[in-house]
Design a protein around this motif. Structure first.
Motif, PDB file in Angstrom:
ATOM      1  N   UNK A 172       0.856  -1.185   0.000  1.00 22.13           N
ATOM      2  CA  UNK A 172       0.000   0.000   0.000  1.00 22.13           C
ATOM      3  C   UNK A 172       0.892   1.236   0.000  1.00 22.13           C
ATOM      4  N   UNK A 173       0.625   2.148  -0.892  1.00 21.09           N
ATOM      5  CA  UNK A 173       1.379   3.393  -0.966  1.00 21.09           C
ATOM      6  C   UNK A 173       0.611   4.488  -0.230  1.00 21.09           C
ATOM      7  N   UNK A 174       1.213   5.020   0.811  1.00 13.87           N
ATOM      8  CA  UNK A 174       0.653   6.148   1.542  1.00 13.87           C
ATOM      9  C   UNK A 174       1.745   7.201   1.602  1.00 13.87           C
ATOM     10  N   UNK A 175       1.450   8.376   1.083  1.00 12.05           N
ATOM     11  CA  UNK A 175       2.463   9.434   1.064  1.00 12.05           C
ATOM     12  C   UNK A 175       2.882   9.789   2.486  1.00 12.05           C
ATOM     13  N   UNK A 176       4.051  10.337   2.594  1.00 10.49           N
ATOM     14  CA  UNK A 176       4.540  10.755   3.912  1.00 10.49           C
ATOM     15  C   UNK A 176       3.582  11.767   4.539  1.00 10.49           C
ATOM     16  N   UNK A 177       3.110  12.724   3.737  1.00 13.37           N
ATOM     17  CA  UNK A 177       2.197  13.741   4.246  1.00 13.37           C
ATOM     18  C   UNK A 177       0.915  13.096   4.788  1.00 13.37           C
ATOM     19  N   UNK A 178       0.327  12.185   4.029  1.00 14.00           N
ATOM     20  CA  UNK A 178      -0.889  11.500   4.460  1.00 14.00           C
ATOM     21  C   UNK A 178      -0.616  10.663   5.709  1.00 14.00           C
ATOM     22  N   UNK A 201       6.808   4.335   8.774  1.00 13.69           N
ATOM     23  CA  UNK A 201       5.861   4.333   7.658  1.00 13.69           C
ATOM     24  C   UNK A 201       5.979   3.093   6.780  1.00 13.69           C
ATOM     25  N   UNK A 202       7.166   2.783   6.301  1.00 11.67           N
ATOM     26  CA  UNK A 202       7.293   1.687   5.332  1.00 11.67           C
ATOM     27  C   UNK A 202       6.870   0.325   5.887  1.00 11.67           C
ATOM     28  N   UNK A 203       7.303  -0.078   7.087  1.00 14.56           N
ATOM     29  CA  UNK A 203       6.868  -1.391   7.572  1.00 14.56           C
ATOM     30  C   UNK A 203       5.364  -1.472   7.818  1.00 14.56           C
ATOM     31  N   UNK A 204       4.767  -0.372   8.264  1.00 11.80           N
ATOM     32  CA  UNK A 204       3.312  -0.389   8.455  1.00 11.80           C
ATOM     33  C   UNK A 204       2.618  -0.573   7.113  1.00 11.80           C
ATOM     34  N   UNK A 205       3.055   0.163   6.111  1.00 10.07           N
ATOM     35  CA  UNK A 205       2.447   0.021   4.782  1.00 10.07           C
ATOM     36  C   UNK A 205       2.667  -1.381   4.214  1.00 10.07           C
ATOM     37  N   UNK A 206       3.813  -1.974   4.509  1.00  4.37           N
ATOM     38  CA  UNK A 206       4.131  -3.307   3.984  1.00  4.37           C
ATOM     39  C   UNK A 206       3.240  -4.403   4.543  1.00  4.37           C
ATOM     40  N   UNK A 207       2.768  -4.256   5.782  1.00 11.29           N
ATOM     41  CA  UNK A 207       1.952  -5.322   6.384  1.00 11.29           C
ATOM     42  C   UNK A 207       0.453  -5.122   6.166  1.00 11.29           C
ATOM     43  N   UNK A 208       0.078  -4.025   5.512  1.00 11.61           N
ATOM     44  CA  UNK A 208      -1.338  -3.711   5.328  1.00 11.61           C
ATOM     45  C   UNK A 208      -1.795  -3.986   3.900  1.00 11.61           C
ATOM     46  N   UNK A 209      -3.050  -4.395   3.788  1.00 13.01           N
ATOM     47  CA  UNK A 209      -3.629  -4.677   2.472  1.00 13.01           C
ATOM     48  C   UNK A 209      -4.443  -3.515   1.912  1.00 13.01           C
ATOM     49  N   UNK A 210      -4.949  -2.662   2.803  1.00 17.79           N
ATOM     50  CA  UNK A 210      -5.773  -1.538   2.370  1.00 17.79           C
ATOM     51  C   UNK A 210      -5.387  -0.281   3.155  1.00 17.79           C
ATOM     52  N   UNK A 211      -5.861   0.850   2.697  1.00 21.34           N
ATOM     53  CA  UNK A 211      -5.603   2.086   3.435  1.00 21.34           C
ATOM     54  C   UNK A 211      -6.298   2.054   4.795  1.00 21.34           C
ATOM     55  N   UNK A 212      -7.461   1.418   4.880  1.00 20.86           N
ATOM     56  CA  UNK A 212      -8.131   1.269   6.179  1.00 20.86           C
ATOM     57  C   UNK A 212      -7.276   0.460   7.145  1.00 20.86           C
ATOM     58  N   UNK A 213      -6.581  -0.558   6.634  1.00 19.25           N
ATOM     59  CA  UNK A 213      -5.658  -1.328   7.474  1.00 19.25           C
ATOM     60  C   UNK A 213      -4.530  -0.438   7.981  1.00 19.25           C
ATOM     61  N   UNK A 214      -4.034   0.454   7.129  1.00 17.40           N
ATOM     62  CA  UNK A 214      -2.965   1.375   7.526  1.00 17.40           C
ATOM     63  C   UNK A 214      -3.470   2.281   8.646  1.00 17.40           C
ATOM     64  N   UNK A 215      -4.668   2.810   8.493  1.00 17.33           N
ATOM     65  CA  UNK A 215      -5.251   3.684   9.520  1.00 17.33           C
ATOM     66  C   UNK A 215      -5.324   2.945  10.853  1.00 17.33           C
ATOM     67  N   UNK A 216      -5.806   1.705  10.829  1.00 21.74           N
ATOM     68  CA  UNK A 216      -5.936   0.912  12.048  1.00 21.74           C
ATOM     69  C   UNK A 216      -4.570   0.599  12.660  1.00 21.74           C
ATOM     70  N   UNK A 217      -3.605   0.239  11.835  1.00 23.65           N
ATOM     71  CA  UNK A 217      -2.272  -0.104  12.354  1.00 23.65           C
ATOM     72  C   UNK A 217      -1.559   1.113  12.917  1.00 23.65           C
TER      73      UNK A 217
END
Length: 116
Positions: free
Chosen positions: A5-11, A75-91
């Motif tokens: 999942x790609x999440x910008x640094x700003x986001x 940021x990178x390890x959290x994005x790596x273990x998530x399948x969706x942006x909602x997963x990123x928010x939760x993690x």
């Protein structure tokens, strides 16, 4: 294989700020001499966050003129273990709460007992 999942640094920084905003005001008011930062990569693999400093429960009369405690959210390890942006928010939420708990002197064993 799923893509990262790609999440910008700003986001991602916004997600961390939003997670901090969910912590009760009386707890955030008690936080002292601590900085929370987003870092792309951890110092060792598989870390999602890291608290470095002197927990509030261990500070005494000697505690003055000390550099701020540091909470890093990776940021990178959290994005790596998530399948969706909602997963990123939760993690991000879980990781922020976990590291803030360390600032309050709560160790990993107690966090696991509490369901974190």
């Amino acid at each position: 294989m799923a893509s990262v999942i790609e999440v910008s640094r700003e986001k991602f920084e916004e997600l961390v700020a939003e997670a901090l905003d969910t912590i009760p005001a009386d707890l955030t008011a008690a936080m002292s001499n601590v900085v929370v930062v987003v870092v792309d990569d951890p110092p060792e693999p598989h870390l999602l966050g890291l608290y470095t400093g002197v927990p509030l429960t261990e500070r005494g009369d000697w505690y003055s003129g000390v550099l701020p405690d540091r909470i890093e959210i990776y940021r990178n390890p959290i994005c790596e273990i998530c399948d969706t942006e909602d997963d990123v928010i939760e993690e991000v939420q879980i990781t922020v709460v976990h590291e803030v708990a360390h600032h309050f002197g709560i160790d990993d064993a107690r966090l696991h007992e509490l369901g974190w």
